[in-house]
Design a protein around this motif. Structure first.
Motif, PDB file in Angstrom:
ATOM      1  N   THR A 194       0.837  -1.204   0.000  1.00 43.48           N
ATOM      2  CA  THR A 194       0.000   0.000   0.000  1.00 43.48           C
ATOM      3  C   THR A 194       0.869   1.251   0.000  1.00 43.48           C
ATOM      4  O   THR A 194       0.622   2.198  -0.756  1.00 43.48           O
ATOM      5  N   MET A 195       1.907   1.258   0.822  1.00 46.01           N
ATOM      6  CA  MET A 195       2.784   2.432   0.880  1.00 46.01           C
ATOM      7  C   MET A 195       3.543   2.615  -0.441  1.00 46.01           C
ATOM      8  O   MET A 195       3.646   3.731  -0.951  1.00 46.01           O
ATOM      9  N   VAL A 217      11.146   3.895  12.135  1.00 45.41           N
ATOM     10  CA  VAL A 217       9.978   3.050  12.360  1.00 45.41           C
ATOM     11  C   VAL A 217       8.726   3.872  12.081  1.00 45.41           C
ATOM     12  O   VAL A 217       8.594   4.998  12.576  1.00 45.41           O
ATOM     13  N   ALA A 218       7.840   3.342  11.249  1.00 44.11           N
ATOM     14  CA  ALA A 218       6.577   4.009  10.938  1.00 44.11           C
ATOM     15  C   ALA A 218       5.433   3.105  11.386  1.00 44.11           C
ATOM     16  O   ALA A 218       5.348   1.950  10.969  1.00 44.11           O
ATOM     17  N   CYS A 219       4.572   3.620  12.255  1.00 39.73           N
ATOM     18  CA  CYS A 219       3.419   2.849  12.716  1.00 39.73           C
ATOM     19  C   CYS A 219       2.241   3.154  11.807  1.00 39.73           C
ATOM     20  O   CYS A 219       1.777   4.292  11.717  1.00 39.73           O
ATOM     21  N   ASN A 220       1.759   2.117  11.132  1.00 44.59           N
ATOM     22  CA  ASN A 220       0.654   2.271  10.205  1.00 44.59           C
ATOM     23  C   ASN A 220      -0.654   2.231  10.992  1.00 44.59           C
ATOM     24  O   ASN A 220      -0.861   1.334  11.809  1.00 44.59           O
ATOM     25  N   ASP A 221      -1.516   3.196  10.716  1.00 41.95           N
ATOM     26  CA  ASP A 221      -2.728   3.351  11.518  1.00 41.95           C
ATOM     27  C   ASP A 221      -3.859   2.464  10.999  1.00 41.95           C
ATOM     28  O   ASP A 221      -4.484   2.754   9.978  1.00 41.95           O
ATOM     29  N   LEU A 254      10.603   7.749  15.153  1.00 43.12           N
ATOM     30  CA  LEU A 254       9.374   6.955  15.204  1.00 43.12           C
ATOM     31  C   LEU A 254       8.229   7.864  14.757  1.00 43.12           C
ATOM     32  O   LEU A 254       8.038   8.940  15.339  1.00 43.12           O
ATOM     33  N   VAL A 255       7.516   7.463  13.714  1.00 47.75           N
ATOM     34  CA  VAL A 255       6.423   8.301  13.206  1.00 47.75           C
ATOM     35  C   VAL A 255       5.162   7.467  13.030  1.00 47.75           C
ATOM     36  O   VAL A 255       5.221   6.250  12.905  1.00 47.75           O
ATOM     37  N   ASN A 256       4.008   8.147  13.052  1.00 47.57           N
ATOM     38  CA  ASN A 256       2.748   7.501  12.692  1.00 47.57           C
ATOM     39  C   ASN A 256       2.479   7.778  11.225  1.00 47.57           C
ATOM     40  O   ASN A 256       2.889   8.815  10.705  1.00 47.57           O
ATOM     41  N   CYS A 257       1.784   6.849  10.560  1.00 52.98           N
ATOM     42  CA  CYS A 257       1.466   7.118   9.161  1.00 52.98           C
ATOM     43  C   CYS A 257       0.183   6.415   8.762  1.00 52.98           C
ATOM     44  O   CYS A 257      -0.342   5.573   9.493  1.00 52.98           O
ATOM     45  N   SER A 272       2.770   8.967   3.315  1.00 54.64           N
ATOM     46  CA  SER A 272       3.880   8.080   2.925  1.00 54.64           C
ATOM     47  C   SER A 272       5.093   8.894   2.503  1.00 54.64           C
ATOM     48  O   SER A 272       6.248   8.524   2.756  1.00 54.64           O
ATOM     49  N   LYS A 273       4.825  10.027   1.850  1.00 53.67           N
ATOM     50  CA  LYS A 273       5.892  10.925   1.433  1.00 53.67           C
ATOM     51  C   LYS A 273       6.650  11.463   2.668  1.00 53.67           C
ATOM     52  O   LYS A 273       7.883  11.500   2.689  1.00 53.67           O
ATOM     53  N   ILE A 274       5.894  11.824   3.705  1.00 57.05           N
ATOM     54  CA  ILE A 274       6.532  12.335   4.930  1.00 57.05           C
ATOM     55  C   ILE A 274       7.404  11.237   5.567  1.00 57.05           C
ATOM     56  O   ILE A 274       8.496  11.500   6.068  1.00 57.05           O
ATOM     57  N   VAL A 275       6.920   9.998   5.523  1.00 57.28           N
ATOM     58  CA  VAL A 275       7.724   8.885   6.056  1.00 57.28           C
ATOM     59  C   VAL A 275       9.076   8.810   5.328  1.00 57.28           C
ATOM     60  O   VAL A 275      10.134   8.717   5.955  1.00 57.28           O
ATOM     61  N   LEU A 276       9.037   8.883   4.001  1.00 54.36           N
ATOM     62  CA  LEU A 276      10.283   8.774   3.227  1.00 54.36           C
ATOM     63  C   LEU A 276      11.202   9.964   3.492  1.00 54.36           C
ATOM     64  O   LEU A 276      12.426   9.801   3.629  1.00 54.36           O
ATOM     65  N   ILE A 277      10.634  11.157   3.593  1.00 50.81           N
ATOM     66  CA  ILE A 277      11.443  12.341   3.880  1.00 50.81           C
ATOM     67  C   ILE A 277      12.094  12.210   5.261  1.00 50.81           C
ATOM     68  O   ILE A 277      13.279  12.511   5.436  1.00 50.81           O
ATOM     69  N   THR A 278      11.323  11.725   6.230  1.00 57.13           N
ATOM     70  CA  THR A 278      11.872  11.528   7.581  1.00 57.13           C
ATOM     71  C   THR A 278      13.057  10.565   7.544  1.00 57.13           C
ATOM     72  O   THR A 278      14.090  10.789   8.179  1.00 57.13           O
ATOM     73  N   LEU A 279      12.911   9.492   6.749  1.00 60.20           N
ATOM     74  CA  LEU A 279      14.013   8.527   6.632  1.00 60.20           C
ATOM     75  C   LEU A 279      15.251   9.195   6.032  1.00 60.20           C
ATOM     76  O   LEU A 279      16.356   9.058   6.567  1.00 60.20           O
ATOM     77  N   VAL A 280      15.079   9.914   4.931  1.00 68.19           N
ATOM     78  CA  VAL A 280      16.257  10.474   4.248  1.00 68.19           C
ATOM     79  C   VAL A 280      16.913  11.564   5.119  1.00 68.19           C
ATOM     80  O   VAL A 280      18.135  11.669   5.169  1.00 68.19           O
ATOM     81  N   GLU A 281      16.095  12.333   5.844  1.00 66.18           N
ATOM     82  CA  GLU A 281      16.686  13.314   6.773  1.00 66.18           C
ATOM     83  C   GLU A 281      17.478  12.605   7.876  1.00 66.18           C
ATOM     84  O   GLU A 281      18.540  13.059   8.287  1.00 66.18           O
ATOM     85  N   HIS A 282      16.952  11.480   8.333  1.00 66.30           N
ATOM     86  CA  HIS A 282      17.659  10.696   9.354  1.00 66.30           C
ATOM     87  C   HIS A 282      18.994  10.161   8.808  1.00 66.30           C
ATOM     88  O   HIS A 282      20.019  10.226   9.477  1.00 66.30           O
ATOM     89  N   ILE A 283      18.955   9.662   7.581  1.00 64.98           N
ATOM     90  CA  ILE A 283      20.190   9.148   6.956  1.00 64.98           C
ATOM     91  C   ILE A 283      21.205  10.280   6.847  1.00 64.98           C
ATOM     92  O   ILE A 283      22.387  10.120   7.177  1.00 64.98           O
ATOM     93  N   ARG A 284      20.723  11.437   6.415  1.00 67.02           N
ATOM     94  CA  ARG A 284      21.623  12.575   6.225  1.00 67.02           C
ATOM     95  C   ARG A 284      22.260  12.983   7.552  1.00 67.02           C
ATOM     96  O   ARG A 284      23.475  13.165   7.634  1.00 67.02           O
ATOM     97  N   SER A 285      21.468  13.094   8.602  1.00 66.80           N
ATOM     98  CA  SER A 285      22.052  13.542   9.876  1.00 66.80           C
ATOM     99  C   SER A 285      22.954  12.465  10.460  1.00 66.80           C
ATOM    100  O   SER A 285      23.972  12.746  11.073  1.00 66.80           O
ATOM    101  N   ARG A 286      22.610  11.216  10.209  1.00 72.99           N
ATOM    102  CA  ARG A 286      23.443  10.145  10.732  1.00 72.99           C
ATOM    103  C   ARG A 286      24.836  10.148  10.093  1.00 72.99           C
ATOM    104  O   ARG A 286      25.838   9.990  10.786  1.00 72.99           O
TER     105      ARG A 286
END
Ligand SMILES: Nc1nc2c(ncn2[C@@H]2O[C@H](COP(=O)(O)OP(=O)(O)O)[C@@H](O)[C@H]2O)c(=O)[nH]1
Ligand SMILES: [Mg+2]
Lengths: 115, 211
Positions: free
Chosen positions: B40-41, B146-150, B173-176, B184-198
């Protein structure tokens, strides 16, 4: 619709690839390597090879080729190495590094925000 | 075999080809239990209808590259799906939906080496489905969120979920809602921002090398 490759017995896969094993560490094709045909299929070509050349008139990822041909990824990679060795396709490999290039990450973020 | 070829031709006609200048493929993996919402995502953000493919391995866990070795052995098949996002004229992001079950991880390196990072999609009604995936991602040193699907089930506080998953404090950790493109777009952006800061933080990067 059945899941791809479900009916592919090892014997059929063996026939497709002539039993060769070239998808191991020496095989350069990543799932997201973009493949481009260097020409049209020619008469008498193995039908899978011809199908790949038709699919890759524009850049097409290895995983898309596998999905469209309904073949396992490893078999697709062997067929692609045949075509690469014969000069019938070219390959654009992903620019992967142990640590991703910050410029690439920035481009990914821009692309996602524009979705 | 002829029928396979004509099917391919039909599929090719309905395909959305990439631009001629596309040259760099990138990978993000969405991993989670059965029914967690991976497909679905992928569908929510993909520019193509999600496609399904598979990799085959023998019981011993090696892949089918030595096809002759597979003859007479039982081959196991791991299926996964994927979608595509064209980022710009050169870069294309492939988003993979992959099951989190144990046998799948034999093929992780072969399929997903060089992946930017992963989204662990959690159905909070079955939190323990994602323990194994989180464990493996930590061991691989793959950045993940981690994304929690509602699914409208009981809601837990972020703290309860972090404890249940034994998450490191710096893992976002985000809800989606995987059905929503924006979510779903926000989930992916959160991941890439996390990768960048890491990777921007040298302390984190060197700690990762020690793992
Ligand atoms: N209520 C709700 N249902 C969802 C959500 N995401 C997926 N689903 C539904 O859950 C089912 C399983 O989703 P699917 O994407 O096939 O799961 P997968 O096995 O992880 O690929 C489907 O019927 C979806 O429509 C969500 O965010 N909320
Ligand atoms: Mg699915």
């Amino acid at each position: 619709m059945s899941r791809p490759g479900r009916d592919d017995s090892p014997d059929r896969l063996y026939t497709l690839t002539g039993g060769r094993s070239r998808s191991g560490p020496g095989n350069p094709f990543d799932l997201v390597t973009l493949v481009v045909a260097e020409g049209a299929p020619v008469p008498g070509m193995q039908s899978e090879h011809a199908a790949i050349l038709r699919l890759t008139e524009r850049p097409t990822a290895v995983v898309e080729i596998a999905a469209e041909l309904k073949l396992p990824v490893s078999i697709t990679r062997i067929l692609l190495s045949d075509l690469l060795a014969a000069g019938r396709v070219s390959a654009r490999h992903p620019r992967q590094a142990a640590v991703p290039d910050p410029d690439i990450l920035e481009q990914v973020l821009v692309g996602l925000r524009n979705l | 075999m002829d029928s396979a070829t004509s099917e391919t031709r039909t599929a090719a006609e309905t395909r959305t080809p990439l631009g001629a200048s596309a040259e760099n493929g990138l990978k993000i993996v969405v991993v989670g239990g059965f029914g967690a919402g991976k497909t679905t995502m992928v569908r929510s953000v993909s520019e193509i209808r999600p496609l399904n493919t598979e990799e085959t391995m023998t019981q011993a866990g090696e892949s089918v590259d030595d096809v002759s070795g597979v003859r007479g052995k039982t081959a196991t098949t791991v299926a996964f799906d994927f979608g595509r996002i064209t980022l710009d004229s050169r870069n294309v992001l492939y988003l993979f939906g992959a099951p989190g079950q144990e046998r799948f991880w034999f093929l992780w390196d072969r399929l997903f080496s060089g992946t930017l990072g992963a989204v662990v999609l959690v159905d909070t009604r079955r939190i323990d489905d994602s323990w194994y995936a989180i464990d493996r991602l930590e061991k691989h040193g793959t950045p993940f969120i981690v994304a929690c699907n509602d699914f409208g089930g009981p809601t837990f506080t972020p703290q309860q979920i972090r404890e249940a998953l034994d998450l490191e404090p710096d893992v976002p950790l985000v809800n989606c809602d995987a059905r929503s493109r924006e979510s779903s777009k926000i989930v992916l952006i959160t991941l890439v921002e996390h990768i960048r800061s890491r990777y921007a933080d040298p302390a984190r990067a060197s700690r990762q090398e020690l793992v």
